[in-house]
Design an enzyme around this catalytic site. Structure first.
Site, PDB file in Angstrom:
ATOM      1  N   TYR A   1       1.746   0.098   1.005  1.00  0.00           N
ATOM      2  CA  TYR A   1       2.893   0.779   1.602  1.00  0.00           C
ATOM      3  C   TYR A   1       3.568  -0.040   2.694  1.00  0.00           C
ATOM      4  O   TYR A   1       4.719   0.218   3.036  1.00  0.00           O
ATOM      5  CB  TYR A   1       2.461   2.124   2.195  1.00  0.00           C
ATOM      6  CG  TYR A   1       2.339   3.215   1.175  1.00  0.00           C
ATOM      7  CD1 TYR A   1       3.346   4.169   1.021  1.00  0.00           C
ATOM      8  CD2 TYR A   1       1.233   3.308   0.352  1.00  0.00           C
ATOM      9  CE1 TYR A   1       3.246   5.177   0.080  1.00  0.00           C
ATOM     10  CE2 TYR A   1       1.115   4.316  -0.595  1.00  0.00           C
ATOM     11  CZ  TYR A   1       2.131   5.243  -0.718  1.00  0.00           C
ATOM     12  OH  TYR A   1       2.023   6.235  -1.665  1.00  0.00           O
TER      13      TYR A   1
ATOM     14  N   HIS B   1      -3.960   7.289   5.229  1.00  0.00           N
ATOM     15  CA  HIS B   1      -4.687   6.444   4.280  1.00  0.00           C
ATOM     16  C   HIS B   1      -6.099   6.184   4.803  1.00  0.00           C
ATOM     17  O   HIS B   1      -6.279   5.789   5.962  1.00  0.00           O
ATOM     18  CB  HIS B   1      -3.978   5.108   4.082  1.00  0.00           C
ATOM     19  CG  HIS B   1      -2.721   5.211   3.278  1.00  0.00           C
ATOM     20  ND1 HIS B   1      -1.466   5.086   3.818  1.00  0.00           N
ATOM     21  CD2 HIS B   1      -2.543   5.445   1.953  1.00  0.00           C
ATOM     22  CE1 HIS B   1      -0.566   5.223   2.875  1.00  0.00           C
ATOM     23  NE2 HIS B   1      -1.182   5.455   1.737  1.00  0.00           N
TER      24      HIS B   1
ATOM     25  N   LYS C   1      -2.868  15.065   0.536  1.00  0.00           N
ATOM     26  CA  LYS C   1      -3.173  14.643  -0.826  1.00  0.00           C
ATOM     27  C   LYS C   1      -4.648  14.289  -1.000  1.00  0.00           C
ATOM     28  O   LYS C   1      -5.255  14.573  -2.033  1.00  0.00           O
ATOM     29  CB  LYS C   1      -2.289  13.451  -1.206  1.00  0.00           C
ATOM     30  CG  LYS C   1      -2.458  12.964  -2.623  1.00  0.00           C
ATOM     31  CD  LYS C   1      -1.531  11.804  -2.891  1.00  0.00           C
ATOM     32  CE  LYS C   1      -1.700  11.268  -4.312  1.00  0.00           C
ATOM     33  NZ  LYS C   1      -0.798  10.108  -4.576  1.00  0.00           N
TER      34      LYS C   1
ATOM     35  N   ARG D   1       4.398  12.652   3.604  1.00  0.00           N
ATOM     36  CA  ARG D   1       4.756  12.883   2.206  1.00  0.00           C
ATOM     37  C   ARG D   1       5.682  14.093   2.104  1.00  0.00           C
ATOM     38  O   ARG D   1       5.742  14.923   3.014  1.00  0.00           O
ATOM     39  CB  ARG D   1       3.503  13.136   1.365  1.00  0.00           C
ATOM     40  CG  ARG D   1       2.494  11.996   1.366  1.00  0.00           C
ATOM     41  CD  ARG D   1       1.271  12.360   0.551  1.00  0.00           C
ATOM     42  NE  ARG D   1       0.296  11.273   0.496  1.00  0.00           N
ATOM     43  CZ  ARG D   1      -0.703  11.114   1.369  1.00  0.00           C
ATOM     44  NH1 ARG D   1      -0.855  11.987   2.357  1.00  0.00           N
ATOM     45  NH2 ARG D   1      -1.545  10.109   1.247  1.00  0.00           N
TER      46      ARG D   1
ATOM     47  N   ARG E   1       8.668   6.938   2.829  1.00  0.00           N
ATOM     48  CA  ARG E   1       7.320   6.806   3.402  1.00  0.00           C
ATOM     49  C   ARG E   1       6.965   5.322   3.528  1.00  0.00           C
ATOM     50  O   ARG E   1       6.383   4.898   4.526  1.00  0.00           O
ATOM     51  CB  ARG E   1       6.318   7.542   2.520  1.00  0.00           C
ATOM     52  CG  ARG E   1       4.860   7.458   2.967  1.00  0.00           C
ATOM     53  CD  ARG E   1       4.043   8.483   2.201  1.00  0.00           C
ATOM     54  NE  ARG E   1       2.625   8.199   2.172  1.00  0.00           N
ATOM     55  CZ  ARG E   1       1.757   8.541   3.108  1.00  0.00           C
ATOM     56  NH1 ARG E   1       2.188   9.162   4.192  1.00  0.00           N
ATOM     57  NH2 ARG E   1       0.471   8.272   2.983  1.00  0.00           N
TER      58      ARG E   1
ATOM     59  N   HIS F   1      10.134   9.146  -1.932  1.00  0.00           N
ATOM     60  CA  HIS F   1       8.837   8.622  -1.500  1.00  0.00           C
ATOM     61  C   HIS F   1       8.965   7.230  -0.894  1.00  0.00           C
ATOM     62  O   HIS F   1       8.101   6.802  -0.127  1.00  0.00           O
ATOM     63  CB  HIS F   1       7.866   8.594  -2.679  1.00  0.00           C
ATOM     64  CG  HIS F   1       6.432   8.410  -2.278  1.00  0.00           C
ATOM     65  ND1 HIS F   1       5.712   9.375  -1.607  1.00  0.00           N
ATOM     66  CD2 HIS F   1       5.580   7.364  -2.438  1.00  0.00           C
ATOM     67  CE1 HIS F   1       4.482   8.939  -1.373  1.00  0.00           C
ATOM     68  NE2 HIS F   1       4.373   7.719  -1.865  1.00  0.00           N
TER      69      HIS F   1
END
Length: 365
Positions: free
Chosen positions: A332, A323, A243, A218, A300, A297
């Protein structure tokens, strides 16, 4: 002195004594006593008078806002604005990404809803706020604001003594958000971005773009990297704060390591570009090279999709991306059907060759 004047003087002193804190020196330390009608007395001892005065002012301000109360007496005075103010002071600073949340809370505090007391705040009032904000901003923004309000009320009920039977935000539907993106770099776009980045004044733009595609990190994770987080021998980068609150080590490709060697950081930070400068610079770059509907983003998404196309397993990709929920990882990973088709052909042909039935498998395909 006239009797009425004496009475008024005594009354004024009594009133002041109700409002003002008493600060006195005892045994070499400063003792603070706060008494206010309808509120529990508060006491505290400090090493210095400055600390004592600062605490007294803060506590009196909290009382004026209705944030300290005795039993349920102050519930009727506690406004949504005051509740959000305490949340902003005590809870938000503990979160990552506190700056955007502070801005959202300040926006909510300027809304008419903030003038209501917490007891007066009803589901219909929250729903009205929701509908009004949906005409001004995107559903995702409204959902974030309502989530803050919901958590603030929960905190007030459980820990701050607010006598609220139910949380009104939990009694309404939050806006549905469909912000899933499947934007990937098209053929030639990566090379165009790199070439354009090389012509920008900020020399770090190219390095950040390459590093993002090579690591799937990120933006905040990249910009927070320190020299001590890189292990060149093991070819890994340690992300200390992510995050989701978990640290992780990310494997570095040879290109990612090569990028790090081009950086000339004087201090401990690998990248010196600020988040805002990166965001604005990337937007200008895309506009300049005429690449549309691309966000930083999205790089990513591109990186995670490439890892999947390389044949890495779901646990391996999740270890890189951070994740913890496979469902989020699937949002993603955008594998191109053509890439999957080529992989299937290779697997089928390899299996056919090993079993001696190449022609049969080719006909099946």
């Amino acid at each position: 002195m006239h009797r009425n004047a004496i009475h008024r003087s005594r009354h004024n002193r009594d009133t002041e004594s109700e409002k003002m804190a008493t600060i006195s020196k005892r045994n070499g330390k400063w003792f603070v006593q706060i008494r206010r009608k309808g509120f529990a007395a508060r006491y505290r001892t400090f090493e210095t008078k400055t600390e004592a005065t600062a605490w007294a002012r803060h506590e009196e301000n909290q009382i004026d806002l209705g944030l300290h109360h005795e039993g349920g007496k102050a519930d009727k005075r506690l406004t949504v604005r005051a509740m959000l103010e305490r949340y902003k002071q005590e809870v938000t600073p503990q979160k990552r990404g506190s700056e955007p949340e502070l801005a959202r809370i300040s926006k909510m505090q300027r809304e008419p809803m903030a003038d209501m007391t917490v007891i007066q705040l009803s589901p219909s009032a929250v729903a009205d706020y929701r509908e009004k904000r949906l005409t001004e901003v995107k559903p995702a923004t409204v959902r974030r604001e309502l989530s803050i309000l919901r958590h603030a009320i929960d905190r007030a009920r459980k820990e701050w003594g607010a006598n609220v039977a139910r949380n009104p935000v939990r009694q309404i539907d939050l806006p549905r958000v469909n912000d899933a993106r499947n934007r990937r770099l098209e053929k030639g776009e990566y090379e165009t971005l790199i070439e354009g980045a090389r012509q920008m004044r900020n020399s770090e733009m190219e390095a950040v773009i390459v590093f993002a595609v090579e690591t799937a990190m990120r933006r905040s994770e990249i910009l927070n990297l320190k020299l001590g987080d890189i292990d060149c021998e093991k070819a890994t980068a340690l992300i200390r704060h992510s995050k989701n609150g978990y640290s992780r080590s990310v494997p570095l490709t040879s290109r990612a390591l090569a990028v790090l060697e081009t950086l000339s950081a004087d201090g401990s930070d690998l990248f010196t570009i600020s988040p805002n400068a990166l965001r604005q610079g990337f937007t200008r770059l895309c506009h300049k090279v005429e690449i549309f509907d691309l966000r930083f983003h999205d790089l990513r998404h591109e990186a995670i999709s490439r890892f999947c196309e390389l044949g890495l397993s779901i646990p391996e990709v999740a270890l890189i991306s951070g994740h913890r929920d496979p469902r989020m990882l699937f949002r993603y990973a955008h594998i191109r059907p053509a890439q999957l088709s080529r992989k299937m052909h290779r697997l089928i042909e390899g299996a056919a060759q090993s079993s001696g039935h190449t022609s049969d498998h080719k006909r099946e395909v």
